[in-house]
Design a protein around this motif. Structure first.
Motif, PDB file in Angstrom:
ATOM      1  N   MET A  89       0.848  -1.181   0.000  1.00  0.00           N
ATOM      2  CA  MET A  89       0.000   0.000   0.000  1.00  0.00           C
ATOM      3  C   MET A  89       0.889   1.238   0.000  1.00  0.00           C
ATOM      4  O   MET A  89       1.868   1.299   0.735  1.00  0.00           O
ATOM      5  N   THR A  90       0.531   2.190  -0.825  1.00  0.00           N
ATOM      6  CA  THR A  90       1.225   3.472  -0.850  1.00  0.00           C
ATOM      7  C   THR A  90       0.211   4.557  -0.554  1.00  0.00           C
ATOM      8  O   THR A  90      -0.863   4.589  -1.157  1.00  0.00           O
ATOM      9  N   ILE A  91       0.555   5.421   0.357  1.00  0.00           N
ATOM     10  CA  ILE A  91      -0.332   6.526   0.721  1.00  0.00           C
ATOM     11  C   ILE A  91       0.350   7.819   0.293  1.00  0.00           C
ATOM     12  O   ILE A  91       1.479   8.090   0.667  1.00  0.00           O
ATOM     13  N   HIS A  92      -0.360   8.597  -0.518  1.00  0.00           N
ATOM     14  CA  HIS A  92       0.143   9.895  -0.957  1.00  0.00           C
ATOM     15  C   HIS A  92      -0.589  10.973  -0.162  1.00  0.00           C
ATOM     16  O   HIS A  92      -1.810  11.000  -0.147  1.00  0.00           O
ATOM     17  N   LEU A  93       0.179  11.816   0.485  1.00  0.00           N
ATOM     18  CA  LEU A  93      -0.400  12.847   1.336  1.00  0.00           C
ATOM     19  C   LEU A  93       0.156  14.202   0.918  1.00  0.00           C
ATOM     20  O   LEU A  93       1.370  14.412   0.920  1.00  0.00           O
ATOM     21  N   ASP A  94      -0.720  15.112   0.560  1.00  0.00           N
ATOM     22  CA  ASP A  94      -0.311  16.458   0.151  1.00  0.00           C
ATOM     23  C   ASP A  94      -0.469  17.394   1.346  1.00  0.00           C
ATOM     24  O   ASP A  94      -1.579  17.672   1.789  1.00  0.00           O
ATOM     25  N   LEU A  95       0.648  17.856   1.874  1.00  0.00           N
ATOM     26  CA  LEU A  95       0.626  18.741   3.036  1.00  0.00           C
ATOM     27  C   LEU A  95       1.004  20.178   2.665  1.00  0.00           C
ATOM     28  O   LEU A  95       1.294  20.988   3.548  1.00  0.00           O
ATOM     29  N   ASN A  96       0.972  20.492   1.380  1.00  0.00           N
ATOM     30  CA  ASN A  96       1.381  21.825   0.927  1.00  0.00           C
ATOM     31  C   ASN A  96       0.532  22.944   1.505  1.00  0.00           C
ATOM     32  O   ASN A  96       1.031  24.031   1.763  1.00  0.00           O
ATOM     33  N   ASP A  97      -0.751  22.721   1.686  1.00  0.00           N
ATOM     34  CA  ASP A  97      -1.633  23.770   2.200  1.00  0.00           C
ATOM     35  C   ASP A  97      -1.820  23.701   3.707  1.00  0.00           C
ATOM     36  O   ASP A  97      -2.646  24.417   4.258  1.00  0.00           O
ATOM     37  N   LEU A  98      -1.055  22.891   4.366  1.00  0.00           N
ATOM     38  CA  LEU A  98      -1.176  22.746   5.819  1.00  0.00           C
ATOM     39  C   LEU A  98      -0.501  23.923   6.508  1.00  0.00           C
ATOM     40  O   LEU A  98       0.658  24.232   6.242  1.00  0.00           O
ATOM     41  N   LYS A  99      -1.237  24.602   7.353  1.00  0.00           N
ATOM     42  CA  LYS A  99      -0.710  25.749   8.080  1.00  0.00           C
ATOM     43  C   LYS A  99      -0.676  25.425   9.568  1.00  0.00           C
ATOM     44  O   LYS A  99      -1.618  24.871  10.104  1.00  0.00           O
ATOM     45  N   PRO A 100       0.395  25.797  10.255  1.00  0.00           N
ATOM     46  CA  PRO A 100       0.454  25.539  11.697  1.00  0.00           C
ATOM     47  C   PRO A 100      -0.569  26.369  12.438  1.00  0.00           C
ATOM     48  O   PRO A 100      -0.879  27.495  12.044  1.00  0.00           O
ATOM     49  N   GLN A 101      -1.112  25.799  13.496  1.00  0.00           N
ATOM     50  CA  GLN A 101      -2.081  26.505  14.328  1.00  0.00           C
ATOM     51  C   GLN A 101      -1.608  26.456  15.766  1.00  0.00           C
ATOM     52  O   GLN A 101      -1.092  25.442  16.213  1.00  0.00           O
ATOM     53  N   ILE A 102      -1.806  27.547  16.447  1.00  0.00           N
ATOM     54  CA  ILE A 102      -1.454  27.619  17.863  1.00  0.00           C
ATOM     55  C   ILE A 102      -2.760  27.601  18.649  1.00  0.00           C
ATOM     56  O   ILE A 102      -3.646  28.447  18.437  1.00  0.00           O
ATOM     57  N   SER A 103      -2.882  26.639  19.537  1.00  0.00           N
ATOM     58  CA  SER A 103      -4.087  26.574  20.365  1.00  0.00           C
ATOM     59  C   SER A 103      -3.717  26.910  21.800  1.00  0.00           C
ATOM     60  O   SER A 103      -2.603  26.670  22.250  1.00  0.00           O
ATOM     61  N   GLN A 104      -4.654  27.498  22.484  1.00  0.00           N
ATOM     62  CA  GLN A 104      -4.400  27.894  23.874  1.00  0.00           C
ATOM     63  C   GLN A 104      -5.277  27.129  24.817  1.00  0.00           C
ATOM     64  O   GLN A 104      -6.334  26.751  24.571  1.00  0.00           O
TER      65      GLN A 104
END
Length: 51
Positions: A36-51
């Protein structure tokens, strides 16, 4: 299925029973015959800071 049965010894028998009862054990692909091969596109992933 192997991932589920090896996840926790506490639940191993429950998963094996479920797979056998539902017939999944009979139709499952053996891990040594499967890739199995999983392709994951994380280009639009933005870090979030939670409090």
């Amino acid at each position: 299925m192997t991932a589920y049965t090896q996840f926790s010894a506490k639940y191993q028998q429950d998963f094996e029973d479920y797979f056998a009862r539902t017939g999944l054990s009979d139709v499952a692909v053996q891990p040594d015959n499967f890739e199995m091969t999983i392709h994951l596109d994380l280009n639009d992933l933005k870090p979030q800071i939670s409090q």
